[in-house]
Design an enzyme around this catalytic site. Structure first.
Site, short mmCIF file in Angstrom:
data_model
loop_
_atom_site.label_atom_id
_atom_site.label_comp_id
_atom_site.label_asym_id
_atom_site.label_seq_id
_atom_site.Cartn_x
_atom_site.Cartn_y
_atom_site.Cartn_z
N TYR A 94 41.70 45.77 42.11
CA TYR A 94 41.37 47.02 41.40
C TYR A 94 40.46 47.88 42.25
O TYR A 94 40.68 49.10 42.40
CB TYR A 94 40.72 46.69 40.06
CG TYR A 94 40.26 47.90 39.28
CD1 TYR A 94 41.17 48.69 38.58
CD2 TYR A 94 38.91 48.25 39.24
CE1 TYR A 94 40.75 49.80 37.87
CE2 TYR A 94 38.48 49.35 38.51
CZ TYR A 94 39.40 50.12 37.83
OH TYR A 94 38.97 51.22 37.12
N LYS A 128 41.14 51.71 43.74
CA LYS A 128 40.28 52.86 43.47
C LYS A 128 39.69 53.43 44.77
O LYS A 128 39.41 54.63 44.86
CB LYS A 128 39.19 52.48 42.47
CG LYS A 128 39.74 52.22 41.07
CD LYS A 128 40.52 53.42 40.52
CE LYS A 128 40.96 53.23 39.09
NZ LYS A 128 41.62 54.42 38.52
#
Length: 267
Positions: free
Chosen positions: A161, A165
């Site tokens: 994740y 990002k």
């Protein structure tokens, strides 16, 4: 800033059915923008749009899987037709699947990359095509991508994740450069939200307990607060207000930045 700093603007908000996306849509609407909610969740998305429409704001809903190029094309066309233009994109849709690196599943990693990276770049692609001179909207605009404080810190259990990002941050800067150099009239920025007690944020807290990094949810949340100089979790309204600013004329000479809205956690 004026209470109606976005009067006359037309915004498409992905992942706008709930959580951060719904809060940003509400903030944009309060600032005067018309709103198109885009989400894979049809019933919840329509309810989000209806709640905003009750305030007298021109609003619509379009179902959108952000990983699908054709659906993006239809969503942008629906926005232009329904709202009478398109000059704000909030690229908010995203997913997080918690895992220690030693336990990562390839299919989970690919899914996060597909939604968080591919979905974001497709949003920019179709925003640029619509907003640039000669496009269906053709008046320029602003794109705000939602990254995360996870792009700026080493937080255990969310390696993939965090990587997605970080990619959002890089794509934001390249997008800003391309849009500026090519004369599209589109500014591109991103926001790094801190941990927010939405469904997604609290699921992360529970997952941290499950992988053995905290004894309970209160301890997991407390560790985040302890790392945050301003001493609290972020709130969805914090992110909404930041998005309004970046879309407004007050930010007219700001492009290619990542704005931390994390209480100092990522500094």
């Amino acid at each position: 800033m004026s209470g109606k700093s976005l009067a006359g603007r037309k915004a498409l908000v992905t992942g706008g059915a709930r959580g951060i996306g719904a809060a940003i849509a509400q903030a944009l609407a309060r600032a005067g923008a018309s709103i198109m909610i885009a989400d894979i969740l049809e019933d919840t998305g329509r309810a989000s749009a209806a709640a905003i429409a009750k305030e007298g704001v021109a609003t619509g809903f379009v179902q959108l899987d952000v990983t699908n190029d054709d659906q993006w094309e239809r969503a942008v066309a629906a926005t232009v037709e329904t709202l009478g233009g398109y000059d704000i994109l909030i690229n908010n849709a995203g997913i997080e699947i918690t895992s220690l690196i030693s336990e990562v599943k390839a299919e989970d990693a690919r899914r996060m990359c597909d939604v968080n990276i591919v979905g974001t770049v497709l949003g920019m692609k179709h925003a640029f095509r619509a907003m640039r001179p000669g496009g269906p909207a053709g008046k320029g605009g602003a794109v705000v991508n939602i990254a995360s404080v996870a792009a700026t810190i080493a937080f255990p259990s969310i390696a993939v994740y965090s990587g997605t990002k970080s990619a959002v941050d890089r794509m934001t800067r390249v997008g800003a450069m391309e849009a500026g150099k090519l004369g599209f009239g589109v500014r591109v920025n991103c926001i790094y939200p801190g941990l927010i007690p939405t469904d997604m944020g609290m699921q992360l807290a529970n997952d941290i307990v499950k992988v053995g990094l905290a004894p309970d949810v209160n301890a997991a949340v407390g560790s985040v607060v302890e790392q945050t100089p301003l001493g609290r979790l972020a709130e969805v309204t914090d992110i909404g207000d930041a998005a309004v600013f970046l879309c407004s004329n007050e930010a007219r000479f700001i492009t290619g930045i990542g704005l931390p809205v994390d209480g100092g956690m990522g500094m």
